[in-house]
Design an enzyme around this catalytic site. Structure first.
Site, short mmCIF file in Angstrom:
data_model
loop_
_atom_site.label_atom_id
_atom_site.label_comp_id
_atom_site.label_asym_id
_atom_site.label_seq_id
_atom_site.Cartn_x
_atom_site.Cartn_y
_atom_site.Cartn_z
N ARG A 95 36.15 39.80 39.09
CA ARG A 95 35.01 38.90 38.84
C ARG A 95 34.21 38.72 40.14
O ARG A 95 32.99 38.70 40.14
CB ARG A 95 35.50 37.55 38.32
N ASN A 149 35.85 37.28 27.62
CA ASN A 149 34.45 37.55 27.92
C ASN A 149 34.25 38.99 28.38
O ASN A 149 35.22 39.68 28.68
CB ASN A 149 34.00 36.61 29.04
N CYS A 171 32.92 31.01 21.79
CA CYS A 171 32.49 30.52 23.11
C CYS A 171 32.51 28.99 23.07
O CYS A 171 32.11 28.38 22.08
CB CYS A 171 31.07 31.00 23.39
N ASP A 172 32.93 28.40 24.20
CA ASP A 172 33.00 26.94 24.24
C ASP A 172 31.81 26.28 24.93
O ASP A 172 31.77 25.07 25.08
CB ASP A 172 34.31 26.50 24.93
N TYR A 269 23.17 28.84 29.92
CA TYR A 269 23.17 30.20 30.50
C TYR A 269 21.77 30.80 30.60
O TYR A 269 21.58 31.79 31.32
CB TYR A 269 24.09 31.12 29.68
N ARG A 289 31.10 31.96 42.52
CA ARG A 289 31.88 31.14 41.58
C ARG A 289 33.34 31.63 41.49
O ARG A 289 34.25 30.83 41.38
CB ARG A 289 31.19 31.18 40.20
N1 LIG Z 1 34.31 32.57 25.55
C1 LIG Z 1 34.29 31.48 26.34
O1 LIG Z 1 33.47 30.60 26.18
C2 LIG Z 1 35.28 31.35 27.44
C3 LIG Z 1 35.54 30.13 28.06
C4 LIG Z 1 36.43 30.10 29.13
C5 LIG Z 1 37.06 31.28 29.52
N2 LIG Z 1 36.76 32.44 28.89
C6 LIG Z 1 37.39 33.71 29.24
O2 LIG Z 1 38.81 33.57 29.15
C7 LIG Z 1 39.40 34.58 29.95
C8 LIG Z 1 40.45 34.00 30.85
O3 LIG Z 1 39.85 33.35 31.94
P1 LIG Z 1 40.71 32.90 33.20
O4 LIG Z 1 39.76 32.43 34.23
O5 LIG Z 1 41.78 32.00 32.76
O6 LIG Z 1 41.33 34.31 33.66
P2 LIG Z 1 42.72 34.64 34.38
O7 LIG Z 1 42.48 35.87 35.19
O8 LIG Z 1 43.28 33.44 35.01
O9 LIG Z 1 43.71 35.02 33.17
C9 LIG Z 1 43.58 36.14 32.38
C10 LIG Z 1 44.96 36.68 32.03
O10 LIG Z 1 44.75 37.85 31.22
C11 LIG Z 1 45.76 38.79 31.57
N3 LIG Z 1 45.38 40.11 31.10
C12 LIG Z 1 44.43 40.94 31.61
N4 LIG Z 1 44.37 42.06 30.87
C13 LIG Z 1 45.29 41.94 29.89
C14 LIG Z 1 45.71 42.76 28.81
N5 LIG Z 1 45.14 43.94 28.60
N6 LIG Z 1 46.69 42.32 28.00
C15 LIG Z 1 47.28 41.12 28.21
N7 LIG Z 1 46.93 40.28 29.20
C16 LIG Z 1 45.93 40.70 30.03
C17 LIG Z 1 45.88 38.66 33.08
O11 LIG Z 1 47.10 39.19 33.55
C18 LIG Z 1 45.78 37.14 33.26
O12 LIG Z 1 47.05 36.55 33.22
C19 LIG Z 1 38.24 35.28 30.67
O13 LIG Z 1 37.85 36.40 29.93
C20 LIG Z 1 37.17 34.22 30.64
O14 LIG Z 1 35.90 34.77 30.81
C21 LIG Z 1 35.89 32.49 27.86
O1 LIG Z 2 32.98 29.55 36.18
P1 LIG Z 2 34.06 29.09 35.29
O2 LIG Z 2 35.23 30.08 35.19
O3 LIG Z 2 34.48 27.68 35.49
O4 LIG Z 2 33.41 29.07 33.83
C1 LIG Z 2 32.98 30.18 33.16
C2 LIG Z 2 33.02 29.86 31.69
O5 LIG Z 2 32.03 28.86 31.46
C3 LIG Z 2 31.92 28.39 30.13
O6 LIG Z 2 33.11 27.73 29.78
C4 LIG Z 2 33.34 26.41 30.28
C5 LIG Z 2 33.35 25.52 29.13
O7 LIG Z 2 32.06 25.48 28.64
C6 LIG Z 2 33.84 24.14 29.45
O8 LIG Z 2 34.08 23.49 28.25
C7 LIG Z 2 35.11 24.11 30.20
O9 LIG Z 2 36.18 24.50 29.36
O10 LIG Z 2 35.00 24.93 31.28
C8 LIG Z 2 34.63 26.28 30.97
C9 LIG Z 2 34.52 26.91 32.29
O11 LIG Z 2 35.55 26.64 33.13
C10 LIG Z 2 31.61 29.58 29.24
O12 LIG Z 2 31.52 29.22 27.90
C11 LIG Z 2 32.63 30.68 29.41
O13 LIG Z 2 32.27 31.79 28.63
C12 LIG Z 2 32.74 31.08 30.85
O14 LIG Z 2 33.82 31.99 31.02
MN LIG Z 3 31.29 31.23 26.75
#
Ligand SMILES: NC(=O)c1ccc[n+]([C@@H]2O[C@H](COP(=O)([O-])OP(=O)(O)OC[C@H]3O[C@@H](n4cnc5c(N)ncnc54)[C@H](O)[C@@H]3O)[C@@H](O)[C@H]2O)c1
Ligand SMILES: O=P(O)(O)OC[C@H]1O[C@H](O[C@H]2[C@H](O)[C@@H](O)[C@@H](O)O[C@@H]2CO)[C@H](O)[C@@H](O)[C@@H]1O
Ligand SMILES: [Mn+2]
Length: 446
Positions: A95, A149, A171-172, A269, A289
């Site tokens: 990232r 994501n 998405c949250d 966003y 970030r």
């Molecule tokens: N859609 C949303 O709104 C939203 C909100 C918050 C976070 N996210 C997403 O959630 C995900 C997690 O975020 P984070 O900051 O906790 O990341 P993180 O790196 O702390 O955790 C991700 C985990 O996924 C594991 N991983 C990677 N590839 C894998 C695979 N192929 N199979 C099984 N496990 C695997 C890693 O080992 C790690 O433990 C990210 O993709 C982030 O963008 C999405």
């Molecule tokens: O920079 P980060 O890792 O803190 O955030 C990236 C994510 O941002 C949004 O998620 C927020 C969410 O909206 C809020 O409710 C709370 O749970 O924190 C999250 C971020 O930590 C976004 O929707 C995600 O797609 C991003 O991954």
């Molecule tokens: Mn999102």
């Protein structure tokens, strides 16, 4: 009425969000009872502290739930009703590269937007598909609720590669924004706001918000957003997200997004697309970030999990579930117990936005029942939004084309088309840097 018990696997068990989802699941045994809860990750070392801490949480608070954590796909995905997926391929170190490489060229460096999001999308596609394969092999009737994501690109890839799979991409961000708006209005919960919204993931607009009695909330909200964005008018911060300076800035910046189209309320966003110059001016190319998350959320979560394990108890834990956990569990509940809830989800358009291609993956309110999700009709989008959406959705589709065809040309086109990349020549330099940085993850392009 007694509710049938569910079996859940959290894929990406080592995620910084896992413990809060586990905590919420455990606290909601009356509403969403569990028979089994499992964590699955492909990195045993990463998952271990979270797994051990969650084991203690479950044992103390819901000992009847069978809890395990594993790196074995068969163990992880067998006898499962729901896969809650949130993997980050390449982890936070990748990232960091997604954010810092574009900034070298004066371009926005962001997790899911522009070149960073494109690079991350190319990494996420094969691994999310692999999770779907595991689910379909070991638990063919399960649902996958996917936060991984960049959700827009992942959704387009799953639509094309797995059209019949039971996956819902989510998405949250809208929920987090609505939580702030509920605070501003003095409502108890974001669930008290009924909304009409259209767009793509991390690229959308609200046209209406009303309360459960049908009263229009938009006039009061617009007055507030015009002055304060989505932040609170005083220092009385109730949303914990706003305690972080960078998120608070983003919520305040919503007032400048609103100024561009006062008929709607924007997703935060959009700041990366409307005001990329501002974002770059305010970025530190040496500390982005990803660094903040590693220094705070990741550090805090892992320290807390290690502390729980050392003490052998989670009685006094600081791990709390937030709206991120609430949203995914609410969705699982709606599917399991046929609640017919209205939720904003990423789905195939199919006419929900009448003047966009039915095949586009859009984000709109849907009704969720045990039969799945049914998008609600949002009507046509105006010219301003339509132009922006057509450009952005084409970027997302070109990324998936590039992945499937292993095409350098298509990825160059995707980067060039991205609204925040100034020219084809910058796009090419960026692409060559991103290929080098992602050589362990992307297919070889030609
Ligand atoms: N859609 C949303 O709104 C939203 C909100 C918050 C976070 N996210 C997403 O959630 C995900 C997690 O975020 P984070 O900051 O906790 O990341 P993180 O790196 O702390 O955790 C991700 C985990 O996924 C594991 N991983 C990677 N590839 C894998 C695979 N192929 N199979 C099984 N496990 C695997 C890693 O080992 C790690 O433990 C990210 O993709 C982030 O963008 C999405
Ligand atoms: O920079 P980060 O890792 O803190 O955030 C990236 C994510 O941002 C949004 O998620 C927020 C969410 O909206 C809020 O409710 C709370 O749970 O924190 C999250 C971020 O930590 C976004 O929707 C995600 O797609 C991003 O991954
Ligand atoms: Mn999102």
């Amino acid at each position: 009425m007694s509710r049938e018990k569910q079996s859940v696997v959290i894929a990406g068990g080592g995620s910084t969000y896992t413990a809060s989802i586990v905590m919420l699941l455990i606290e909601n045994q009356d509403k969403f009872p569990l028979r089994k809860l499992r964590l699955y990750d492909n990195d045993a070392q990463r998952q271990e502290p979270i797994g051990k801490a969650c084991e203690i949480i479950v044992k103390e608070r819901a000992p009847e739930v069978e809890f395990t954590y594993t790196t074995d796909p068969e163990e992880g995905f067998s006898d499962v009703d729901f896969v809650m997926a949130h993997i980050r391929v390449g982890g936070l170190p990748m990232r960091e590269k997604d954010e810092k490489i574009p900034l070298k060229y004066g371009v926005v460096g962001q997790e899911t937007c522009g070149p960073g999001g494109i690079a991350y999308g190319m990494r996420s596609i094969p691994d999310v598909i692999e999770l779907i394969d595991y689910m379909e092999k070991y638990s063919p009737n399960a649902w996958m609720l996917n936060y991984s994501n960049p959700a827009a690109i992942v959704a387009e890839a799953t639509r094309r590669l797995k059209p019949d799979s039971k996956i819902i991409n989510i998405c949250d961000m809208p929920v987090a924004i609505k939580k702030s708006l509920a605070d501003i209005l003095g409502l108890d919960s974001e669930n008290d706001i009924v909304d009409r919204y259209y767009g793509l993931n991390h690229f959308g607009w609200w046209t209406e918000m009303y309360d459960k009695d049908g009263n229009d909330l938009m006039p009061q909200l617009k007055e507030h957003v015009k002055k304060y964005g989505y932040a609170s008018a005083n220092d009385d911060i109730t949303n914990p997200l706003l305690a972080e300076a960078s998120w608070n800035d983003t919520f305040v910046k919503a007032k400048d997004l609103y100024a561009l189209d006062p008929d709607t309320l924007p997703n935060t966003y959009l700041k990366y697309y409307y005001y990329p110059d501002y974002v770059v001016e305010h970025a530190n190319p040496n500390h982005t970030r990803a660094n903040e998350v590693m220094e705070h959320r990741e550090k805090n979560v892992f320290e807390e999990c290690r502390r729980i394990v050392e003490n052998g108890t989670a009685e006094d834990t600081s791990i709390v579930p937030g709206e991120h956990a609430e949203f995914i569990v609410q969705l699982a509940s709606a599917l399991a117990y046929n609640t017919n809830e209205r939720m904003l989800l990423i789905v195939k358009n199919n006419g929900a936005i009448s003047n966009l291609d039915p095949e586009y993956m859009v984000e709109v309110p849907c009704i969720v029942s045990k039969r799945g999700v049914e998008p609600l009709a949002m009507g046509p989008v105006p010219t301003f939004q339509k132009g922006l959406i057509e450009q952005q959705v084409s970027v997302e589709r070109l990324v998936v084309d590039a992945y499937l065809e292993k095409s350098y040309q298509k990825l160059w086109q995707a980067l060039t088309l991205s609204k925040i990349v100034p020219s084809a020549s910058v796009a090419k330099e960026l692409l060559d840097d991103l290929i080098e940085a992602n050589k362990d993850y992307w297919p070889e392009l030609s």
